[in-house]
Design a protein around this motif. Sequence first.
Motif, PDB file in Angstrom:
ATOM      1  N   LEU A  44       0.829  -1.214   0.000  1.00  0.00           N
ATOM      2  CA  LEU A  44       0.000   0.000   0.000  1.00  0.00           C
ATOM      3  C   LEU A  44       0.860   1.260   0.000  1.00  0.00           C
ATOM      4  CD1 LEU A  44      -2.869  -0.983   2.478  1.00  0.00           C
ATOM      5  CD2 LEU A  44      -2.983  -0.858  -0.012  1.00  0.00           C
ATOM      6  N   GLU A  45       1.940   1.253   0.761  1.00  0.00           N
ATOM      7  CA  GLU A  45       2.829   2.422   0.796  1.00  0.00           C
ATOM      8  C   GLU A  45       3.436   2.684  -0.573  1.00  0.00           C
ATOM      9  OE1 GLU A  45       3.663   4.568   3.130  1.00  0.00           O
ATOM     10  OE2 GLU A  45       2.821   3.709   4.962  1.00  0.00           O
ATOM     11  N   GLU A  46       3.896   1.630  -1.226  1.00  0.00           N
ATOM     12  CA  GLU A  46       4.493   1.802  -2.540  1.00  0.00           C
ATOM     13  C   GLU A  46       3.435   2.218  -3.562  1.00  0.00           C
ATOM     14  OE1 GLU A  46       7.447   2.215  -5.253  1.00  0.00           O
ATOM     15  OE2 GLU A  46       7.629   1.877  -3.085  1.00  0.00           O
ATOM     16  N   ALA A  47       2.245   1.628  -3.452  1.00  0.00           N
ATOM     17  CA  ALA A  47       1.160   1.997  -4.360  1.00  0.00           C
ATOM     18  C   ALA A  47       0.801   3.471  -4.214  1.00  0.00           C
ATOM     19  CB  ALA A  47      -0.069   1.126  -4.088  1.00  0.00           C
ATOM     20  N   ALA A  48       0.829   3.963  -2.979  1.00  0.00           N
ATOM     21  CA  ALA A  48       0.526   5.375  -2.751  1.00  0.00           C
ATOM     22  C   ALA A  48       1.549   6.268  -3.437  1.00  0.00           C
ATOM     23  CB  ALA A  48       0.488   5.661  -1.250  1.00  0.00           C
ATOM     24  N   LYS A  49       2.803   5.880  -3.419  1.00  0.00           N
ATOM     25  CA  LYS A  49       3.835   6.660  -4.091  1.00  0.00           C
ATOM     26  C   LYS A  49       3.634   6.635  -5.614  1.00  0.00           C
ATOM     27  CE  LYS A  49       7.336   5.661  -0.554  1.00  0.00           C
ATOM     28  NZ  LYS A  49       8.599   4.931  -0.280  1.00  0.00           N
ATOM     29  N   VAL A  50       3.380   5.447  -6.154  1.00  0.00           N
ATOM     30  CA  VAL A  50       3.218   5.310  -7.604  1.00  0.00           C
ATOM     31  C   VAL A  50       2.021   6.119  -8.095  1.00  0.00           C
ATOM     32  CG1 VAL A  50       2.616   3.663  -9.427  1.00  0.00           C
ATOM     33  CG2 VAL A  50       4.368   3.080  -7.755  1.00  0.00           C
ATOM     34  N   THR A  51       0.903   6.001  -7.398  1.00  0.00           N
ATOM     35  CA  THR A  51      -0.301   6.702  -7.852  1.00  0.00           C
ATOM     36  C   THR A  51      -0.221   8.200  -7.599  1.00  0.00           C
ATOM     37  OG1 THR A  51      -1.388   6.143  -5.747  1.00  0.00           O
ATOM     38  CG2 THR A  51      -1.796   4.691  -7.623  1.00  0.00           C
ATOM     39  N   GLY A  52       0.324   8.586  -6.461  1.00  0.00           N
ATOM     40  CA  GLY A  52       0.357   9.998  -6.109  1.00  0.00           C
ATOM     41  C   GLY A  52       1.434  10.793  -6.821  1.00  0.00           C
ATOM     42  N   ILE A  55       1.404   8.923 -11.379  1.00  0.00           N
ATOM     43  CA  ILE A  55       0.216   8.853 -12.221  1.00  0.00           C
ATOM     44  C   ILE A  55      -0.696  10.063 -12.056  1.00  0.00           C
ATOM     45  CG2 ILE A  55      -1.848   7.470 -12.723  1.00  0.00           C
ATOM     46  CD1 ILE A  55      -0.162   5.006 -11.875  1.00  0.00           C
ATOM     47  N   ALA A  56      -0.914  10.512 -10.822  1.00  0.00           N
ATOM     48  CA  ALA A  56      -1.812  11.653 -10.596  1.00  0.00           C
ATOM     49  C   ALA A  56      -1.374  12.915 -11.334  1.00  0.00           C
ATOM     50  CB  ALA A  56      -1.955  11.913  -9.096  1.00  0.00           C
ATOM     51  N   PRO A  57      -0.076  13.232 -11.408  1.00  0.00           N
ATOM     52  CA  PRO A  57       0.315  14.457 -12.122  1.00  0.00           C
ATOM     53  C   PRO A  57      -0.051  14.469 -13.606  1.00  0.00           C
ATOM     54  CG  PRO A  57       2.083  13.743 -10.658  1.00  0.00           C
ATOM     55  CD  PRO A  57       1.063  12.635 -10.676  1.00  0.00           C
ATOM     56  N   LEU A  58      -0.374  13.292 -14.174  1.00  0.00           N
ATOM     57  CA  LEU A  58      -0.759  13.236 -15.585  1.00  0.00           C
ATOM     58  C   LEU A  58      -2.267  13.370 -15.788  1.00  0.00           C
ATOM     59  CD1 LEU A  58       1.476  10.207 -16.647  1.00  0.00           C
ATOM     60  CD2 LEU A  58       1.921  12.625 -17.100  1.00  0.00           C
ATOM     61  N   LEU A 118      -5.656   4.034  -7.715  1.00  0.00           N
ATOM     62  CA  LEU A 118      -5.392   4.236  -9.132  1.00  0.00           C
ATOM     63  C   LEU A 118      -6.477   5.091  -9.778  1.00  0.00           C
ATOM     64  CD1 LEU A 118      -3.193   3.318 -11.106  1.00  0.00           C
ATOM     65  CD2 LEU A 118      -4.584   1.310 -11.617  1.00  0.00           C
ATOM     66  N   TYR A 119      -7.737   4.778  -9.488  1.00  0.00           N
ATOM     67  CA  TYR A 119      -8.837   5.566 -10.056  1.00  0.00           C
ATOM     68  C   TYR A 119      -8.869   6.983  -9.469  1.00  0.00           C
ATOM     69  CZ  TYR A 119     -10.960   1.561 -12.443  1.00  0.00           C
ATOM     70  OH  TYR A 119     -11.224   0.511 -13.279  1.00  0.00           O
ATOM     71  N   GLY A 120      -8.556   7.109  -8.201  1.00  0.00           N
ATOM     72  CA  GLY A 120      -8.531   8.435  -7.597  1.00  0.00           C
ATOM     73  C   GLY A 120      -7.447   9.308  -8.189  1.00  0.00           C
ATOM     74  N   ALA A 121      -6.342   8.688  -8.567  1.00  0.00           N
ATOM     75  CA  ALA A 121      -5.230   9.441  -9.146  1.00  0.00           C
ATOM     76  C   ALA A 121      -5.484   9.824 -10.595  1.00  0.00           C
ATOM     77  CB  ALA A 121      -3.945   8.614  -9.048  1.00  0.00           C
ATOM     78  N   ASN A 122      -6.054   8.875 -11.383  1.00  0.00           N
ATOM     79  CA  ASN A 122      -6.167   9.124 -12.820  1.00  0.00           C
ATOM     80  C   ASN A 122      -7.014   8.015 -13.431  1.00  0.00           C
ATOM     81  OD1 ASN A 122      -5.667   9.405 -15.632  1.00  0.00           O
ATOM     82  ND2 ASN A 122      -3.623  10.233 -15.274  1.00  0.00           N
ATOM     83  N   SER A 123      -8.295   8.269 -13.603  1.00  0.00           N
ATOM     84  CA  SER A 123      -9.197   7.223 -14.102  1.00  0.00           C
ATOM     85  C   SER A 123      -8.826   6.753 -15.495  1.00  0.00           C
ATOM     86  CB  SER A 123     -10.639   7.731 -14.105  1.00  0.00           C
ATOM     87  OG  SER A 123     -11.169   7.788 -12.804  1.00  0.00           O
ATOM     88  N   SER A 124      -8.420   7.663 -16.364  1.00  0.00           N
ATOM     89  CA  SER A 124      -8.072   7.264 -17.730  1.00  0.00           C
ATOM     90  C   SER A 124      -6.900   6.297 -17.734  1.00  0.00           C
ATOM     91  CB  SER A 124      -7.729   8.501 -18.568  1.00  0.00           C
ATOM     92  OG  SER A 124      -8.878   9.258 -18.861  1.00  0.00           O
TER      93      SER A 124
END
Length: 590
Positions: A44-52, A55-58, A118-124
Amino acid sequence: MPEFNAPLRDMRFVLHEVFEAPALWARLPALADHVDADTADAILEEAAKVTGQLIAPLNRSGDEEGAHWLAGQVTTPEGFKSAYNTYIEGGWVGLSGNPEFGGLGMPKMLAVQFEEMLYGANSSFALYSALTSGACLAIDAHASEPLKSRYLPPMYEGRWAGSMCLTEAHSGTDLGIIRTRAEPQSDGSFSLTGSKIFITGGDQDLTANIIHLVLAKLPDAPAGPRGISLFLVPKVLVNDDGSLGQGNAVSCGSIEHKMGIKASATCVINFDGAQGWLIGEANKGLAAMFTMMNYERLSIGIQGIGCAEASYQNARTYARERLQSRAPTGAVAPEKIADPIIVHPDVRRMLLSMKAMTEGGRAFASYVGQQLDLAKFSTEPQEQQQATALVALLTPVAKAFFTDTGFDSCVLGQQVFGGHGYIREWGQEQLVRDVRIAQIYEGTNGIQALDLLGRKVIANGGASLRLFTTHIRDFATRPGKPYASELLDAVQRLEDVSDWLQARARANPNETGAACVEYLHLFGYVAYAWLWARMADVAQRSRSTDPGFYDTKLATAQFYFSRLLPRTLSLEQGIRAGSESLFQIDAAHF
């Protein structure tokens, strides 16, 4: 620019404290050796880094640019391909995939938390791998061993993607009337001809190959849904050694220009004698495809939760900072020209509604994930059978209720911003546009409601419903449980309405369709009440260890029971009004 930060504290609370997932994993042999609390937290910690951070900045730039189509080729927005390459290095596509073919074999309870991020960061962005994961599930469950060995490893790695090809221009919900044809070939393969629309990720530049799962009809197939077969059709043919060969007769005719999820390529895919292979048995493709469809329905439901969480985070930050007027009871920040709008009762109503429904949805998604894990991994036949029945009952609720209320939360978040919520730079209007599709694709929410009431409740005489409500009653009748009387009243209302509808539907088939949407919402609010009572129970027992977190949880539970659960009263009234008023106007007079 809005930011997204995964709600790790609440995710850990739901996973470890409410559902005690590590204890469950420890007693399931397939999971015991490779996942525990520490492993889950690290993921979960690593997933938070990847998504936040990745992915989210895109998200906004992807929305602004959108996917491109030129001469049959789709290009994703700038930054997507580089981010995707980093994303697949972490093994995220195969997080819950079969380890025999390269998946990580993690439990679904953990995967639903990741999907929400993942969806919260960037649904597309999320949709490209979500379709791949679902396709892998169907292949693993129904394809032959040679097909699984050839296609699953590169799909789990993320080097190849997957798509789901069902809909045709004239055939949406009614798949029995599809026209795509599959002709047997001498080498055991099939030649597919036809056109499919609304194909998420049907073409893109992220992966070297795309594995299409295609519904089609064999020659002389029975009419209707009993004549549908499922085929695996790669964009690029695969050589015997696993290397890529020549292109298949598969092309992307165009992409749609959509209201939202603009960076996700929604394609028209043409099959012009494309080579494919049968998955499962002939004429039983719809049942095989439902393995993928039900995965995607839960996943798309989680899109509603993820977008609602992003909207809540943005609105909460804005409400703390935006200065407008004074609190009704007097200045809260007298040193400033005005108070932050979070002091105003209506703003708090909106924020608490979002918070209560999103956190309730997170708990419900985890509960469905728990049942999926039991259905897949339990060694006790009765437990496995009951979990399977609960998954079938709860999947349409998860898809429709998560997305209906997720859309509502995104609109509330936009409303908190006032005029700025209508402006692109703040991100709220994009969330409203992006999440709106979730109520439509993977089976419209009206169809989900019809499935719930007609097939999952009425058709089996309420047996699966009683299984679910028994769990609620078992909790509520234990000594000292919070909100026990309110919960028992609510579950009794659900059972009474269910019995009433079963009797009415026998006399008038229109009753099912007339009541199903309100019924699904009634079901959802009662289910959330149970989960909020469970969360409050944990919070009461643990509050001394972290008063800030647990007191907030208790206050949100109180808001849910006092302000949101009473909606079941009006839903019941609407249901019991019956179907008669729907049919008093002739179609020509609408």
